[in-house]
Design a protein around this motif. Structure first.
Motif, PDB file in Angstrom:
ATOM      1  N   ARG A  84       0.808  -1.135   0.022  1.00  0.00           N
ATOM      2  CA  ARG A  84       0.033   0.057  -0.016  1.00  0.00           C
ATOM      3  C   ARG A  84       0.928   1.363   0.018  1.00  0.00           C
ATOM      4  N   ARG A  85       1.925   1.114  -0.708  1.00  0.00           N
ATOM      5  CA  ARG A  85       2.975   2.444  -0.884  1.00  0.00           C
ATOM      6  C   ARG A  85       2.152   3.120  -1.793  1.00  0.00           C
ATOM      7  N   PRO A  86       2.534   4.545  -2.067  1.00  0.00           N
ATOM      8  CA  PRO A  86       2.086   5.757  -3.000  1.00  0.00           C
ATOM      9  C   PRO A  86       2.714   5.128  -4.257  1.00  0.00           C
ATOM     10  N   ARG A  87       1.930   5.367  -5.117  1.00  0.00           N
ATOM     11  CA  ARG A  87       2.375   4.966  -6.631  1.00  0.00           C
ATOM     12  C   ARG A  87       3.391   5.517  -7.101  1.00  0.00           C
ATOM     13  N   ALA A  88       3.379   7.111  -6.798  1.00  0.00           N
ATOM     14  CA  ALA A  88       4.534   7.714  -7.515  1.00  0.00           C
ATOM     15  C   ALA A  88       5.759   7.282  -6.962  1.00  0.00           C
ATOM     16  N   GLU A  89       5.992   7.072  -5.682  1.00  0.00           N
ATOM     17  CA  GLU A  89       7.160   6.703  -4.990  1.00  0.00           C
ATOM     18  C   GLU A  89       7.671   5.428  -5.759  1.00  0.00           C
ATOM     19  N   VAL A  90       6.632   4.440  -5.668  1.00  0.00           N
ATOM     20  CA  VAL A  90       6.977   3.009  -6.245  1.00  0.00           C
ATOM     21  C   VAL A  90       7.605   3.468  -7.339  1.00  0.00           C
ATOM     22  N   ARG A  91       6.877   3.805  -8.323  1.00  0.00           N
ATOM     23  CA  ARG A  91       7.366   4.114  -9.801  1.00  0.00           C
ATOM     24  C   ARG A  91       8.699   4.449  -9.820  1.00  0.00           C
ATOM     25  N   GLU A  92       8.903   5.590  -8.965  1.00  0.00           N
ATOM     26  CA  GLU A  92      10.511   5.945  -9.163  1.00  0.00           C
ATOM     27  C   GLU A  92      11.339   5.127  -8.679  1.00  0.00           C
ATOM     28  N   GLU A  93      11.115   4.404  -7.746  1.00  0.00           N
ATOM     29  CA  GLU A  93      12.131   3.399  -7.181  1.00  0.00           C
ATOM     30  C   GLU A  93      12.227   2.007  -8.036  1.00  0.00           C
ATOM     31  N   ALA A  94      10.962   2.027  -8.958  1.00  0.00           N
ATOM     32  CA  ALA A  94      11.142   0.741  -9.807  1.00  0.00           C
ATOM     33  C   ALA A  94      11.861   1.150 -11.051  1.00  0.00           C
ATOM     34  N   GLU A  95      11.762   2.222 -11.475  1.00  0.00           N
ATOM     35  CA  GLU A  95      12.667   2.681 -12.764  1.00  0.00           C
ATOM     36  C   GLU A  95      13.972   2.805 -12.345  1.00  0.00           C
ATOM     37  N   ALA A  96      14.341   3.068 -10.974  1.00  0.00           N
ATOM     38  CA  ALA A  96      15.808   3.139 -10.494  1.00  0.00           C
ATOM     39  C   ALA A  96      16.273   1.544 -10.352  1.00  0.00           C
ATOM     40  N   LEU A  97      15.317   1.051 -10.023  1.00  0.00           N
ATOM     41  CA  LEU A  97      15.933  -0.814 -10.016  1.00  0.00           C
ATOM     42  C   LEU A  97      15.962  -1.199 -11.281  1.00  0.00           C
ATOM     43  N   LEU A  98      15.175  -0.764 -12.293  1.00  0.00           N
ATOM     44  CA  LEU A  98      15.407  -1.046 -13.840  1.00  0.00           C
ATOM     45  C   LEU A  98      16.810  -0.677 -14.290  1.00  0.00           C
ATOM     46  N   GLU A  99      17.046   0.721 -13.813  1.00  0.00           N
ATOM     47  CA  GLU A  99      18.412   1.003 -14.038  1.00  0.00           C
ATOM     48  C   GLU A  99      19.744   0.072 -13.689  1.00  0.00           C
ATOM     49  N   LEU A 100      19.318  -0.259 -12.197  1.00  0.00           N
ATOM     50  CA  LEU A 100      20.391  -1.252 -11.682  1.00  0.00           C
ATOM     51  C   LEU A 100      20.535  -2.289 -12.570  1.00  0.00           C
ATOM     52  N   VAL A 101      19.525  -2.980 -13.113  1.00  0.00           N
ATOM     53  CA  VAL A 101      19.680  -4.349 -13.742  1.00  0.00           C
ATOM     54  C   VAL A 101      19.667  -3.878 -15.212  1.00  0.00           C
ATOM     55  N   GLY A 102      19.804  -2.813 -15.652  1.00  0.00           N
ATOM     56  CA  GLY A 102      20.236  -2.406 -17.122  1.00  0.00           C
ATOM     57  C   GLY A 102      18.950  -2.448 -17.913  1.00  0.00           C
ATOM     58  N   LEU A 103      17.796  -2.516 -17.597  1.00  0.00           N
ATOM     59  CA  LEU A 103      16.702  -2.604 -18.511  1.00  0.00           C
ATOM     60  C   LEU A 103      15.692  -1.342 -18.377  1.00  0.00           C
ATOM     61  N   VAL A 104      16.011  -0.244 -18.098  1.00  0.00           N
ATOM     62  CA  VAL A 104      15.002   0.983 -18.276  1.00  0.00           C
ATOM     63  C   VAL A 104      14.503   1.022 -19.895  1.00  0.00           C
ATOM     64  N   ASP A 105      15.083   0.740 -20.899  1.00  0.00           N
ATOM     65  CA  ASP A 105      14.222   0.538 -22.160  1.00  0.00           C
ATOM     66  C   ASP A 105      13.549  -0.487 -22.351  1.00  0.00           C
TER      67      ASP A 105
END
Length: 284
Positions: free
Chosen positions: A135-156
């Protein structure tokens, strides 16, 4: 691996902050149709440790991980995460499905065969549990999810569906999804076993990076080079029991049990994969 400030920030909640016991297993036992698969397992994992579970196929390693997050209910014994019972309330009653789902977000799990939701995009797969379970805020989760995609090299690949990804890419999404809940513990069950040899090194590099950043990890693996290079401890299992445990340098150079020596000798005689270093194991 070079990371942006956002990616580094996303890692902070999951990094170890103190030398405390994250995972406590006491007398953990599991039987299937009268056959004992886990036999009174006792194991503690401290914050910031990378512990590799080694052993032959069928020794109970994967079942142990599934019992830790209660995908399989143990027949005996207890699991505690940061002191809290998993699967069972302190009064002895079983946790509800909702309670278990919430607790499982605190035990990140990376499966052998990815286990992504096929109808969700990469980004949606990562965001699903933090939004709908934690139940975390969507905007916060999206920002962290995109950062994690950067971590694993899959932003695109954020808007791609799993079917359009390679096996290595799907496993990287699986790692990002497991990290999205900010878990104090990450379980990895043979994360490279379903990958082509060319894809293995990328996953091992991410795992090594997480280890160096202080992520607490329990890893079932046959990747001996990773265990020797990145583990703080190795735990050798056979026939549902912990046979031997110790620091990698001691285990690989001078195993204390005949069963471990035999296992390492058999491994050494196999032709090493392209990413393994054949000289790393010398049980003589």
């Amino acid at each position: 691996m070079s990371l942006s400030a956002q990616a580094v920030s996303a890692m902070r909640p999951i990094a170890a902050v103190a030398t405390e016991t994250v995972l406590e297993l006491a007398g953990l036992t599991k039987r299937f149709n009268g056959h004992t698969v886990l036999d009174s397992i006792n194991l503690n994992v401290t914050a910031g440790e990378t512990v590799c579970l080694l052993g032959p196929s069928g020794s109970g390693k994967s079942t142990l991980l599934r019992c830790i997050n209660w995908l399989e209910a143990p027949d005996e014994g207890s699991v505690r995460l940061l002191g809290q019972r998993v699967g069972v309330r302190e009064d002895g009653r079983k946790m509800s499905d909702r309670e278990l789902a919430s607790l499982r977000t605190q035990i990140g799990m990376v499966f052998q065969h990815f286990a992504l939701w096929p109808h969700l995009t990469v980004l949606q797969n990562i965001m699903e549990a933090p939004i709908h379970v934690q139940r975390r805020p969507r905007a916060e989760v999206r920002e962290e999810a995109e950062a994690l995609l950067e971590l694993v090299g899959l932003v695109d690949k954020r808007d791609a569906y799993p079917a359009r990804l390679s096996g290595g890419q799907r496993q990287r999404v699986g790692i990002a999804r497991a990290l999205a809940g900010r878990p104090p513990l990450l379980l990895l069950d043979e994360p490279t076993s379903a990958l082509d040899p060319e894809r293995v090194d990328g996953i091992l590099q991410i795992m090594q990076d997480l280890s160096q950043r202080g992520m607490t990890m329990l890893v079932v693996t046959h990747e001996m080079s990773f265990a020797r290079r990145s583990a703080n401890r190795v735990v050798f299992m056979d026939n549902g029991k912990i046979v031997e445990t110790g620091e990698p340098s001691a285990f690989f150079s001078n195993p204390q049990t005949e069963r471990a020596r035999s296992f390492l000798t058999n491994y050494r005689t196999r032709r090493p994969a392209h990413h393994e270093q054949p000289e790393i194991i010398d049980p003589s």
